[in-house]
Write an enzyme that holds these catalytic residues in place. Sequence first.
Site, short mmCIF file in Angstrom:
data_model
loop_
_atom_site.label_atom_id
_atom_site.label_comp_id
_atom_site.label_asym_id
_atom_site.label_seq_id
_atom_site.Cartn_x
_atom_site.Cartn_y
_atom_site.Cartn_z
N HIS A 134 40.66 39.65 41.71
CA HIS A 134 39.13 39.40 41.76
C HIS A 134 38.37 40.98 41.96
O HIS A 134 39.25 41.84 42.31
CB HIS A 134 38.61 38.36 42.88
N LYS A 138 34.88 40.93 46.71
CA LYS A 138 35.30 39.75 47.21
C LYS A 138 35.94 39.98 48.63
O LYS A 138 36.57 41.09 49.04
CB LYS A 138 36.45 38.94 46.43
#
Length: 242
Positions: A134, A138
Amino acid sequence: MKVAIAGAAGRMGRALLEAAAGDREVSVVCAFDAAAGADLKIVSDPAAVAQADVVLDFTRPEGTLALLRHAKAMVIGTTGFTEEDRGCIAEAAKRIPIVMAANFAVGVNTVYKLAETAARILGEAYDVEILEAHHRHKVDAPSGTALQLGEIIAAALKKKDFVFGRKGMLGERQPRQIGFHAIRGGDIVGEHTVIFAGAGERVEVTVRSQSRATYANGALRAAKWLHGRPPALYAMSDVLGL
Ligand code: NAD
């Protein structure tokens, strides 16, 4: 179908406004957000969502709970609920139909099913490792989607020894383990791979999300499916007939 978009000023809200604008079957009658924006006609009174057939909610838990009182039907994409919050949502689902999912991407939900099928066929002889990647913003790891994949595979294999990363002299890998590994960097939207590694072959199931449109399109699909259903708490697997 008349929809209200809650969290309209946020990343997902904007993706939903764009997806809805390109969809002839839906019209946005209310854009709601706690933070009013100058560029959008955003309202900050939760009661305004009552005019919509379905409310699409991608806000924060407190936003979701406030909307439950006013919505006729709700697609809940917001994450981070406590057990108590979940109880409130289950209670509301006795009055109104609700679809709730931590991931609305149709491809990701397809991979849930593919991973479950692979686990059932391959069984104990294949070691399971889950990789996810990600963007650098995040804050949690592993992703909720990776954990959901782990839970699905654990239920299929009837084993659950989750291992989060590995380092040092740990000894040989134990067959009961399901390993999780998280990569963070740049603007990666979201990638998940489940590896089933056996003797002589390896099966990999991968899904790569390239834009937030995938979540928005899945949420709109859920909203259309939900419209006119009886009150209950539905999952994305119900929407997709899995
Ligand atoms: P974001 O921070 O960009 O947007 C959230 C918006 O909600 C903001 O504009 C904020 O002002 C508004 N908001 C916050 N509290 C509110 C309240 N009490 N009432 C009304 N509005 C409120 O976040 P995002 O990236 O758009 O994500 C929103 C939520 O959706 C998060 O919980 C995220 O984890 C979740 N999400 C779910 C999926 C899925 O497929 N289920 C996909 C992406 C994001």
